[in-house]
Scaffold this motif. Structure first.
Motif, PDB file in Angstrom:
ATOM      1  N   ALA A   1      88.612 -54.365 -21.550  1.00  9.73           N
ATOM      2  CA  ALA A   1      88.869 -52.961 -21.881  1.00  9.73           C
ATOM      3  C   ALA A   1      88.416 -52.051 -20.749  1.00  9.73           C
ATOM      4  O   ALA A   1      89.106 -51.079 -20.417  1.00  9.73           O
ATOM      5  CB  ALA A   1      88.145 -52.600 -23.175  1.00  9.73           C
ATOM      6  N   CYS A   2      87.283 -52.360 -20.136  1.00  8.42           N
ATOM      7  CA  CYS A   2      86.789 -51.549 -19.021  1.00  8.42           C
ATOM      8  C   CYS A   2      87.719 -51.657 -17.818  1.00  8.42           C
ATOM      9  O   CYS A   2      88.027 -50.662 -17.170  1.00  8.42           O
ATOM     10  CB  CYS A   2      85.373 -51.993 -18.654  1.00  8.42           C
ATOM     11  N   LYS A   3      88.173 -52.869 -17.529  1.00  3.50           N
ATOM     12  CA  LYS A   3      89.041 -53.062 -16.369  1.00  3.50           C
ATOM     13  C   LYS A   3      90.361 -52.339 -16.547  1.00  3.50           C
ATOM     14  O   LYS A   3      90.801 -51.613 -15.665  1.00  3.50           O
ATOM     15  CB  LYS A   3      89.286 -54.549 -16.137  1.00  3.50           C
ATOM     16  N   PHE A   4      91.008 -52.545 -17.684  1.00  5.92           N
ATOM     17  CA  PHE A   4      92.333 -51.975 -17.874  1.00  5.92           C
ATOM     18  C   PHE A   4      92.282 -50.528 -18.352  1.00  5.92           C
ATOM     19  O   PHE A   4      93.213 -49.772 -18.117  1.00  5.92           O
ATOM     20  CB  PHE A   4      93.147 -52.826 -18.851  1.00  5.92           C
ATOM     21  N   GLY A   5      91.218 -50.131 -19.011  1.00  4.78           N
ATOM     22  CA  GLY A   5      91.131 -48.758 -19.510  1.00  4.78           C
ATOM     23  C   GLY A   5      90.543 -47.786 -18.515  1.00  4.78           C
ATOM     24  O   GLY A   5      90.866 -46.600 -18.537  1.00  4.78           O
TER      25      GLY A   5
END
Length: 75
Positions: A36-40
């Protein structure tokens, strides 16, 4: 009066069994948060930087700031 004996609770290996369950759950939660951190966040930030620098003209910005009198060393 019911004379049913209660089953003894499992004491041997209880910590190891519960730890195995919680470690697997923690692993999946950590992987989910990392994705979630990478893509968001990270991918959106990289895209925003790429869009900004694709159309950036630093000499035009410098000339505008020079004409506005921001720099003291250039006339």
């Amino acid at each position: 009066m019911a004379s049913g004996a209660l089953a003894k609770p499992q004491m041997r290996g209880l910590l190891a069994r519960r730890l195995r369950f919680h470690i697997v759950g923690a692993f999946f939660v950590a992987v989910g948060v990392a994705c979630a951190c990478k893509f968001g966040v990270a991918e959106q930030r990289k895209k925003a930087y790429a869009d900004f620098y694709r159309n950036d003209d630093s000499m035009k910005d410098f000339e505008e700031m020079r004409r506005a009198g921001i720099f003291q060393s250039t006339k």
